[in-house]
Structure formats: structure tokens, C-alpha cells
Design a protein around this motif. Structure first.
Motif, PDB file in Angstrom:
ATOM      1  N   VAL A 202      -4.504   4.664  -5.576  1.00  0.00           N
ATOM      2  CA  VAL A 202      -4.418   5.224  -4.221  1.00  0.00           C
ATOM      3  C   VAL A 202      -3.281   4.571  -3.460  1.00  0.00           C
ATOM      4  O   VAL A 202      -2.555   5.225  -2.718  1.00  0.00           O
ATOM      5  N   GLY A 203      -3.109   3.271  -3.668  1.00  0.00           N
ATOM      6  CA  GLY A 203      -1.940   2.605  -3.104  1.00  0.00           C
ATOM      7  C   GLY A 203      -2.271   1.518  -2.103  1.00  0.00           C
ATOM      8  O   GLY A 203      -3.419   1.330  -1.717  1.00  0.00           O
ATOM      9  N   PHE A 204      -1.223   0.821  -1.692  1.00  0.00           N
ATOM     10  CA  PHE A 204      -1.351  -0.265  -0.734  1.00  0.00           C
ATOM     11  C   PHE A 204      -0.325  -0.083   0.376  1.00  0.00           C
ATOM     12  O   PHE A 204       0.868   0.136   0.096  1.00  0.00           O
ATOM     13  N   ASN A 205      -0.759  -0.164   1.609  1.00  0.00           N
ATOM     14  CA  ASN A 205       0.152  -0.211   2.760  1.00  0.00           C
ATOM     15  C   ASN A 205       1.324   0.768   2.666  1.00  0.00           C
ATOM     16  O   ASN A 205       2.485   0.392   2.771  1.00  0.00           O
ATOM     17  N   GLY A 206       1.000   2.027   2.466  1.00  0.00           N
ATOM     18  CA  GLY A 206       2.022   3.056   2.546  1.00  0.00           C
ATOM     19  C   GLY A 206       2.619   3.472   1.215  1.00  0.00           C
ATOM     20  O   GLY A 206       3.336   4.465   1.144  1.00  0.00           O
ATOM     21  N   THR A 207       2.351   2.736   0.140  1.00  0.00           N
ATOM     22  CA  THR A 207       2.812   3.178  -1.166  1.00  0.00           C
ATOM     23  C   THR A 207       1.638   3.831  -1.878  1.00  0.00           C
ATOM     24  O   THR A 207       0.489   3.622  -1.514  1.00  0.00           O
ATOM     25  N   VAL A 214      -4.673  12.191  -3.658  1.00  0.00           N
ATOM     26  CA  VAL A 214      -5.648  11.202  -4.129  1.00  0.00           C
ATOM     27  C   VAL A 214      -6.291  10.543  -2.914  1.00  0.00           C
ATOM     28  O   VAL A 214      -5.662  10.405  -1.876  1.00  0.00           O
ATOM     29  N   PHE A 215      -7.554  10.188  -3.048  1.00  0.00           N
ATOM     30  CA  PHE A 215      -8.205   9.507  -1.929  1.00  0.00           C
ATOM     31  C   PHE A 215      -9.269   8.556  -2.420  1.00  0.00           C
ATOM     32  O   PHE A 215      -9.802   8.695  -3.497  1.00  0.00           O
ATOM     33  N   HIS A 216      -9.514   7.578  -1.587  1.00  0.00           N
ATOM     34  CA  HIS A 216     -10.642   6.677  -1.714  1.00  0.00           C
ATOM     35  C   HIS A 216     -11.841   7.333  -1.056  1.00  0.00           C
ATOM     36  O   HIS A 216     -11.869   7.388   0.174  1.00  0.00           O
TER      37      HIS A 216
ATOM     38  N   ARG B 108     -16.297   6.176   9.311  1.00  0.00           N
ATOM     39  CA  ARG B 108     -15.008   6.502   8.716  1.00  0.00           C
ATOM     40  C   ARG B 108     -14.371   7.764   9.298  1.00  0.00           C
ATOM     41  O   ARG B 108     -13.149   7.939   9.227  1.00  0.00           O
ATOM     42  N   MET B 112     -10.295   8.428  10.016  1.00  0.00           N
ATOM     43  CA  MET B 112      -9.474   9.410   9.313  1.00  0.00           C
ATOM     44  C   MET B 112      -9.014  10.524  10.245  1.00  0.00           C
ATOM     45  O   MET B 112      -8.313  11.437   9.806  1.00  0.00           O
ATOM     46  N   VAL B 224      -4.643   9.658   0.611  1.00  0.00           N
ATOM     47  CA  VAL B 224      -5.403   9.580   1.850  1.00  0.00           C
ATOM     48  C   VAL B 224      -6.144   8.254   1.906  1.00  0.00           C
ATOM     49  O   VAL B 224      -6.941   7.949   1.022  1.00  0.00           O
ATOM     50  N   PRO B 226      -5.047   4.925   1.745  1.00  0.00           N
ATOM     51  CA  PRO B 226      -4.813   3.805   0.830  1.00  0.00           C
ATOM     52  C   PRO B 226      -5.144   2.478   1.525  1.00  0.00           C
ATOM     53  O   PRO B 226      -5.308   2.432   2.743  1.00  0.00           O
ATOM     54  N   LEU B 227      -5.229   1.452   0.719  1.00  0.00           N
ATOM     55  CA  LEU B 227      -5.570   0.132   1.251  1.00  0.00           C
ATOM     56  C   LEU B 227      -4.510  -0.328   2.262  1.00  0.00           C
ATOM     57  O   LEU B 227      -3.312  -0.183   2.021  1.00  0.00           O
ATOM     58  N   THR B 228      -4.957  -0.849   3.391  1.00  0.00           N
ATOM     59  CA  THR B 228      -4.031  -1.410   4.381  1.00  0.00           C
ATOM     60  C   THR B 228      -4.498  -2.809   4.754  1.00  0.00           C
ATOM     61  O   THR B 228      -5.506  -3.291   4.270  1.00  0.00           O
ATOM     62  N   GLY B 229      -3.776  -3.411   5.670  1.00  0.00           N
ATOM     63  CA  GLY B 229      -4.219  -4.690   6.216  1.00  0.00           C
ATOM     64  C   GLY B 229      -3.871  -5.866   5.332  1.00  0.00           C
ATOM     65  O   GLY B 229      -2.932  -5.814   4.547  1.00  0.00           O
ATOM     66  N   SER B 232      -0.230 -10.174   5.014  1.00  0.00           N
ATOM     67  CA  SER B 232       1.187 -10.285   4.685  1.00  0.00           C
ATOM     68  C   SER B 232       1.825  -8.904   4.589  1.00  0.00           C
ATOM     69  O   SER B 232       1.150  -7.883   4.630  1.00  0.00           O
ATOM     70  N   ARG B 234       3.582  -5.421   5.112  1.00  0.00           N
ATOM     71  CA  ARG B 234       3.389  -4.429   6.152  1.00  0.00           C
ATOM     72  C   ARG B 234       1.921  -4.272   6.538  1.00  0.00           C
ATOM     73  O   ARG B 234       1.573  -3.430   7.355  1.00  0.00           O
ATOM     74  N   GLY B 235       1.049  -5.040   5.890  1.00  0.00           N
ATOM     75  CA  GLY B 235      -0.387  -4.873   6.083  1.00  0.00           C
ATOM     76  C   GLY B 235      -0.849  -4.931   7.530  1.00  0.00           C
ATOM     77  O   GLY B 235      -1.409  -3.966   8.049  1.00  0.00           O
ATOM     78  N   THR B 238       0.548  -2.108   9.782  1.00  0.00           N
ATOM     79  CA  THR B 238       0.041  -0.784   9.394  1.00  0.00           C
ATOM     80  C   THR B 238      -1.358  -0.572   9.943  1.00  0.00           C
ATOM     81  O   THR B 238      -1.670   0.458  10.531  1.00  0.00           O
TER      82      THR B 238
END
Lengths: 455, 414
Positions: A202-207, A214-216, B108, B112, B224, B226-229, B232, B234-235, B238
Motif C-alpha cells: 500500500v505504501g508509506f508516506n505518499g509512495t 489498493v487499500f488498507h 475511520r 478518509m 488509499v 497508505p501508512l503515514t506518520g 522521520s 515526510r511522516g 503528511t
């Protein structure tokens, strides 16, 4: 590309007679006269070489006619090339500069120096009718059609980005890439928390690691959320494949209600469970799919109190695919990455079934990290699980019931499987007996279902 | 911003069919008029008749929507999230324990930015065991980023349910909306209702466009959520950007709610105070505050108090989340004492939740206004005109005496 023929070798049937090498040399150079002593007293002029002894087992050195041939890649003269009409890698004597780089590039000793000519020589498949195969008196060599997976799927687009962050030796990345190649770009992919998104799909921080939407979902709502996507596309007349690649924990434990509900409503989705028998992404905790006796980080092994030792999980695994059979889904099957052809047949059927209703595919997936075995042993562990019937490969449809797709006539003792992994290292004899008896019991139970289906 | 639009000029009223129905049916009729693509349902008292009406409307062909009979509220909202991400207009309803079970996807939905509309047929919390009305369920989730509006009448339920879709889907908002209707009192309360014309509602709603910002669509593939935060790269920025966007959407909704109510009044001839309603607040020295269906009895009590010469008014909150602080401050401008009536409990501050929120608005006023918390109508209990007279008297006493930090429990001796 179509399917190609290749020569398969069964080491267990070979007795080292060398007839194959003599036949090859006779065919290719008109004699089996040896320049020097070849292994087994055969001939160095043969393109096929059998090495080893009866004690150590026999090994084959022969061109595999690779789909991604390293000999071709390293050749600086363009003298080697794959003929796409028959799959044979040909050698052009006129172009070859005799640098021998190809012999270094090949991992199978499939192309070697012929000292009689001072040039390289390799198998050319004898125009589709190899002499070596005809000469083998023990059926150890066979002409077989190579995997359609390799030839067909290899050309399809890989819909995951390169460089996913899986553990070393993990087979889930293989499974993901193959599955999405087969399903294709008109897909919406759901990957709930676990190893699959954990490796960056799904990706990390914009990638993102995936080239399809795709989604979580939540760990708990993969099936209904995906069903909502599918329902709306159906309503507006668009054909979209709804695919979930989920872990066993979310499916069998906390997300089980929503999975069961979606199956009961016969939602038109393909729900694939990658069963590594625990919450491996979060640090190898127990799930209801964890087998009896297994060490996990929440069923650890220890001295305990009052002399009661802690010896791993004390309950048997929940059999989720059989529970899904009892939902009377459009299609239910178990699969293993040790048997990719079988998996592919089932993937085809599951995709087709998901256009009519709920399709469920349960893939057993050894976890290098959590099951504690060397990183080069993943397929071997998967294969042992099948060969001991610890894992059974079957499929179910409402029309034909349940049947084995890869029956094992003479199962290996379960210890052959258990001893391959560190997570079972502590087992007592009683625990091993329990596991063996459960394997027999489970096999008998599924056999009854299979028998009932035919009756 | 005006504090009331009750007297807004009304143009020639379009012809509307008049029917007699309960609040749950009015909500269902409002949903049908808003033409969602997908509804997901799971029954729970006192919401059940609402989803039964929706199911029957679909079965009778009076509503064209995909209905999903899910196996629980958690899946109800999950199905709708998937539908919304594929571009569907979506609706459901729940309350009480159902809302609690739904909490994981509920939290959630706002993150979203999915414009899902959900009625909460409000119900008190368990335990003690109860199946009756009360605001405890909706109040418990007031900090989760959904817009929450409370209705006073059955007609307002119907009208607000339609308006909720337009508010939720406004591009400056893109947030889920709860239309709260009091369990028992509005869900089963039967009254005369004017039914808007479908073509007029269609013109009011405009073109549907619910997943322009986030979609699961092979024609425009994206990841849709993706992991953020983390700490370190851009976390951090973002994550903050997403959260700030939610807060901005909430604040934008205050303006949009007013605009949508204004347009509704023009088209259909019925106007409601969108955020805060002032009732007989002109020259009021002190005021009482209400929420939801209790307001009718409160207004009757105010009328009687005014007849007796008391200079008291009523402030009704319609939009509780986001809390309309600026508009409320205008209502409170000349108030010297305040009594706030809640239909739920704030356990942390030993008072009603709306009282607690109002204290924050009073702080911004910059002068001390004595205020008292009243808690009534829990678990289906009635808040009568008599109760409101007690509220008025106790609030009047604050003009010359000290306020208590203890709440007044209105039904304690009933």
C-alpha cells in the motif's frame, strides 16, 4: 509464448548407468570416445553429464533452456539466443569468440567446454526428440512440457513495484506478484494489516508499492469493504475484479465475523488468505491458525510454575478453509507455493468463480522468520508440509463437492516436516504423537468429505 | 452569519404531498428522495422501523438502491466505505450498542473524508440496561470528526436527512454526517409531514460527485490510506496535513450548513435555524439551552414564563459538531445567566456534555456568566414543561446567587 518441452531428471530413479551420456555423444559427434575420463566412466563429448555416486545421490548437469538465460545475458558476441518457437537456446559457432563467459554465467553447468573442439557445446534438444531420454532405461529422464506459469505469466505485467520490503526468503512476495499478474490491472486490491502491506504494497508516506488501486482495510473489515467496492461497480455496469490478499489472523480471528457474513451474502469477491499460521508481521504471535505445539511469541516455551512446562500452543489449529466450505461458497480451495501449477489452476477457477459469487483461496505460506528455518528452505518446508499431508491440497465447488487435487498416496511421517523448523524444536514425544494423530484424523475427515462428494 | 433564519422570507411554496408518519418513516422517505446508490442495514431498537421502511421502499420499487443486509454494524459501515470509494452515495442508520460496535470503521470514515450519511436514532448507553432514547450514544462519539446535527420535529428529520447528503458531499466539506433524531420521541412520534416533490429534490441535490478526492478505481489507480506518520522523513508533516484538512472541513461545514438550509428554505418553504436557534431571546436577561426534541416543551415553558413577565429566552443547538462557537457567542451576547439541559452525561466533568462545551464558548465571551448543568430525559424519560419551569427558576436564581458545580438531575424524583 507457448509451452516448451524440456528434459526433467528424477534423481531417485537414476542408477548412474551413463547410457544417456553415451547416447548423446553418439548422436552429436558420432562416437562415445572419451578425451579423458568423464564422471561415471561416460564420455566428455556428451552434452548431458551425470555426477555423484550411489551414496551421495546423482546430479544432473544439463542446459535447462532457461526463460531468463544468464548465458545469453553474459555473451558479449551475441552467439547465444533463445528460439521463441521452441524454447531452445541456440549457439552460433560463427559468432562465438570462445571467451567461455557463458560457462561461468550458467548455474547448471548446462554449457561447457568441449576439449575435443576447443569450443563450447550445449544441448540442442535433438530437434524435440532427445537421444538421452530415449536411452534412459530407468525412466529417470523425461521429456516434459515446461510450466505454463513460466512461459505465459512471465510475459504479463508485474503489478507490484520492485523492491518490496519482505523478509529474506519469504514466499509471499512470489505469491503476490504471481497473483496480481494473473488477475490483471482491472482490479481493486485489499490488503489488511499484516505482512502484505507490511512489505510496502500500500505504501508509506505518499509512495505506493502497487500499480492497481489498493487499500488498507481494517484488520476486521476486509471482506465487506471490498464487497462495497464490487457492488457499486456491478451496479454501474463495470467489470472489476475485487481481490483481497489477507493474513490468517485477521481472517480466522478478529475479522472472522465479517468474512463469514460476506460469504453468506455470496459477495462477488476473491478472498485469498496467506496462511503463515500467526501474526508474523507484528512479531510472530499466535493466531487460531497456529498449529498445536508451535512456538510463537505469545505461546513461548518455558519452565513454567509448579513443574508445568510451557510447550508452545496447546490447541489445534482452526481449519478455516473447511469452515468456508460450509458456507457453500462458489469456490473454495487450498494451495501451496510448493505446487505452483496447482495454485495457478485454482487461481484461474477462483477468479472465474468470483464473478458469480464468493471465492475463497487458502494458501499455506511458510514463514522463514516466524517458523525459524533457514532462508533458502521456504519451498522445501512448503513441500514437506504437503508430502506429510500436514497440509492437504483440495478444492470445492457446490456442483462437484470436495476433491483432492494433489493426493499423497504414501505420506511421509510428520516428523519429516516438524524437524525442518525451529518452532517445533522443543516438542516432546507425546506432542509429536498428538500432531501425527491429528494429521491422520484430519486426512481421514477430508477423505470422507471427498468420498461423500463422489457418492 | 445570522443566529436565526426562522423568519426568513419564503417564496411561493411548491405543492407538496401531505402525509402522516413517524420520525423513522420520515427519515426513510428523506433517504429515498436523496437517491443513494447503496444502503446497508442492521436492525437495532429504536432504529429498526427506519431500516424496515427503507427495505420496503426498495422492495416496492419506490427507491432504486442496492441494499446490503449486513451481519452487523461494523460491516454495515465497512460496506458503505467501499461503496463510497467506488463512487456511490451511501446511507445507513444505527444507535447505542450498534454505534459502539461500529466504532472502528466509524472513526475511520471522517479521516478518509467519505460523505456517508447516517442517522443516529439516539439511545441511551448501557449499562444500566435500557433500550430507550437519550443522547449518550451520539455524545460519546462527538470527538470523531463527523458532522452531527440534531432534529426537533418529524418534519425536520425528513428535511434534514436530505440536506445532510448535500452538506456531506460539498467539496469544501467532504465529511460524514450524522442526523440525530431522538429515540422514542422522534423515532415513533407521528405527525403531519409535507413530502417534497422528487424533481424538486433532484434539482436541489445537483450532480453526485462523491469520490473525486479519493477513489478505488482501476481507471485512476491510487493507494488509499497508505501508512503515514512516524517521526522521520515526510511522516509527521503528511499526517498533520491530513488532520488539518479534517479540521478545515469541519469549520467549512458551518458555512455550508447555513447555505444549504437557506437554499432549502427557498425551494421548499420550510426554514430551520441551521446552527443555533434563538427563541424569544430579544431583551432576555437569562436563557436556557436545549438540544433535539426536548426543545418543544422548552419553548412552551418559555412562552408561559414570558407571559408571567420573566425576561428569559431559549437557545437551541441544531449543529452540535462542529460546535458553532461564533454563532452561539452572538446568542449569548447579553445573557447574564444560563441553564443548559443535556439528555446525556459527561462523566469526566460531572455535568452534561453540551454544558461542558458551552463553558468553552463562554470563556471566549470574556466575561463571567454563571451557568448551571441540568441532566434530564435519560433512558426514555420525558422532559416536561414542568421540568423546564424548574430549569427556568433555577437559572433565574443564578442572577443573584451562586452557581452549583453539581448538575441538577431533572428526573431524579420522578
Amino acid at each position: 509464448m507457448g509451452a516448451y518441452n524440456t528434459i526433467a531428471f528424477d534423481a531417485a530413479k537414476c542408477d548412474g548407468c551413463g547410457d544417456c551420456m553415451s547416447a548423446c555423444a553418439n548422436t552429436k559427434v558420432g562416437a562415445d570416445d572419451a578425451l579423458k575420463e568423464a564422471p561415471l566412466g561416460g564420455t566428455a563429448r556428451s552434452r548431458i553429464q551425470i555426477g555423484g555416486t550411489a551414496e551421495t545421490g546423482y546430479e544432473l548437469a544439463l542446459c535447462r533452456q532457461c526463460g531468463d538465460p544468464k548465458c545469453v545475458t553474459v555473451c558479449p558476441a551475441g552467439a547465444l539466443g533463445k528460439d521463441l518457437s521452441n524454447g531452445v537456446i541456440g549457439w552460433d559457432a560463427a559468432k562465438c569468440v570462445d571467451c567461455l563467459l557463458c560457462t561461468v554465467g550458467c548455474a547448471y553447468a548446462g554449457i561447457a567446454l568441449d576439449e575435443a573442439t576447443g569450443r563450447v557445446a550445449k544441448c540442442d534438444m535433438c530437434e524435440g526428440n532427445p537421444s538421452c531420454v530415449k536411452a534412459c532405461p530407468h525412466d529417470a529422464l523425461k521429456l516434459v512440457t515446461t510450466s505454463r506459469i513460466y512461459n505465459e505469466v512471465g510475459g504479463w505485467e508485474d503489478l507490484f513495484a520492485p523492491g518490496l520490503a519482505g523478509c529474506q526468503g519469504c514466499n509471499t512476495e512470489l505469491l503476490m506478484r504471481h497473483t496480481l499478474r494473473r488477475v490483471g490491472p482491472d482490479t481493486v486490491l485489499a490488503t489488511p494489516p499484516g505482512c502484505v502491506p507490511g512489505m510496502g504494497s500500500v505504501g508509506f508516506n505518499g509512495t505506493t508499492g502497487t500499480k492497481v488501486p489498493v487499500f488498507h482495510p481494517l484488520l476486521t473489515n476486509t471482506a465487506p469493504m471490498l464487497a462495497g467496492v464490487k457492488r457499486h461497480y456491478k451496479r454501474i455496469g463495470r467489470e472489476v475484479t475485487a481481490l483481497a490478499i489477507a493474513g490468517d489472523g485477521g481472517a480466522s480471528d478478529v475479522g472472522f465475523q465479517s468474512l463469514s457474513g460476506a460469504a453468506e451474502r455470496n459477495e462477488q469477491i476473491l478472498f485469498m488468505v496467506v496462511d503463515n499460521e500467526g501474526y508474523m508481521n507484528t512479531g510472530m504471535q499466535r493466531s487460531s491458525c497456529t498449529p498445536y505445539g508451535a512456538w510463537t511469541s505469545t505461546t513461548p516455551v518455558g519452565q513454567g510454575a509448579g513443574g508445568v512446562h510451557s510447550q508452545g500452543k496447546t490447541q489445534d489449529a482452526k481449519n478455516l478453509p473447511l469452515i468456508m466450505v460450509n458456507h457453500r461458497c462458489e469456490y473454495v480451495a487450498t494451495a501451496s507455493t510448493a505446487c505452483m501449477e496447482d495454485l495457478y489452476d485454482k487461481l484461474d477457477k477462483a477468479i472465474e468463480a468470483s464473478r458469480r459469487g464468493f471465492a475463497y483461496l487458502h494458501v499455506y505460506s511458510p514463514c522463514t522468520t516466524g517458523w525459524r528455518f533457514p532462508t533458502d528452505q521456504n519451498m522445501e518446508v512448503a513441500r514437506k508440509a504437503v508430502d506429510t499431508t500436514f497440509v492437504m491440497l483440495w478444492e470445492y465447488t457446490r456442483a462437484d463437492g470436495l476433491h483432492f487435487t494433489r493426493p499423497v498416496d504414501d505420506p511421509l511421517p510428520v516428523t519429516e516436516y516438524l524437524k525442518a523448523m525451529g518452532r517445533f524444536r522443543h516438542l516432546s514425544d507425546d506432542q509429536i504423537s498428538h500432531i501425527q494423530s491429528k494429521v491422520v484424523e484430519n486426512l481421514g475427515f477430508v477423505k470422507q468429505l471427498a468420498h461423500g462428494a463422489k457418492a | 452569519m445570522s443566529t436565526t433564519t426562522l423568519e426568513a422570507p419564503v417564496e411561493a411554496k411548491p405543492k407538496q404531498k401531505v402525509i402522516l408518519c413517524e420520525g423513522n418513516e420520515a427519515a426513510a422517505l428523506g433517504v429515498a428522495l436523496a437517491r443513494p446508490d447503496m444502503v446497508a442495514v442492521y436492525p437495532i431498537t429504536p432504529q429498526s422501523s427506519l431500516v424496515e421502511h427503507v427495505a420496503k421502499l426498495i422492495a416496492d420499487g419506490r427507491m432504486d438502491a442496492d441494499i446490503v443486509d449486513a451481519e452487523g454494524e461494523h460491516s454495515v459501515l465497512s460496506v458503505l466505505q467501499g461503496g463510497a470509494l467506488a463512487g456511490a452515495r451511501t446511507y445507513t442508520a444505527t444507535c447505542g450498542p450498534g454505534l459502539a460496535f461500529m466504532f472502528e470503521p466509524y472513526f475511520r470514515t471522517s479521516g478518509m473524508r467519505l460523505p456517508i450519511v447516517m442517522s443516529i436514532v439516539t439511545r441511551d448507553g448501557i449499562t444500566p440496561q435500557s433500550v430507550w432514547g437519550g443522547h449518550q450514544d451520539a455524545m460519546t462519539v462527538r470527538e470523531v470528526g463527523w458532522v452531527q446535527v440534531y432534529c426537533e420535529t418529524v418534519q425536520e428529520v425528513l428535511d434534514t436527512t436530505i440536506m445532510a447528503f448535500k452538506i456531506a458531499e460539498h467539496h469544501d466539506v467532504m465529511l460524514p454526517v450524522n442526523v440525530c433524531l431522538d429515540g422514542n420521541y422522534l423515532s415513533y412520534g407521528t405527525s403531519r409531514v409535507e413530502l417534497p416533490d422528487q424533481a424538486e429534490v433532484d434539482a436541489f441535490m445537483g450532480v453526485k460527485d462523491v469520490n473525486w478526492h479519493v477513489a478505488l478505481d482501476p481507471l485512476r489507480p491510487m493507494a488509499v490510506d497508505p501508512l503515514t506518520g512516524g517521526s522521520s522523513g515526510r511522516g509527521p508533516s503528511t499526517f498533520v496535513r491530513y488532520r488539518k484538512g479534517q479540521c478545515r472541513g469541519m469549520q467549512n461545514s458551518l458555512r455550508v450548513i447555513e447555505e444549504v438550509h437557506e437554499e432549502w428554505a427557498k425551494r421548499f418553504g420550510r426554514s430551520y435555524a441551521p446552527l443555533v436557534e434563538d427563541y424569544r431571546m430579544e431583551d432576555a436577561d437569562y436563557a436556557i439551552m436545549t438540544l433535539g426534541s426536548m426543545s418543544g416543551a422548552g419553548k412552551d415553558a418559555i412562552d408561559e414564563a414570558r407571559d408571567a413577565g420573566k425576561k428569559v429566552g431559549l437557545i437551541k443547538i441544531k449543529t452540535f459538531s462542529p460546535f458553532p462557537v461564533d454563532v452561539l457567542m452572538k446568542s449569548l451576547k447579553n445573557v447574564r445567566a444560563l441553564g443548559v439541559v443535556d439528555r446525556s452525561v459527561g462523566f469526566r466533568w460531572n455535568c452534561g456534555p453540551m454544558y461542558q462545551e458551552t463553558l468553552g464558548a463562554l470563556y471566549r465571551l470574556g466575561r463571567h456568566v454563571p451557568a448551571q448543568s441540568f441532566i434530564g430525559g435519560l433512558a426514555g424519560a420525558d422532559i416536561t414543561v414542568g421540568h423546564f419551569h424548574r430549569v427556568i427558576e433555577a437559572t433565574e436564581a443564578l442572577l443573584s446567587g451562586p452557581a452549583s458545580t453539581e448538575p441538577v438531575w431533572l428526573n431524579e424524583n420522578d
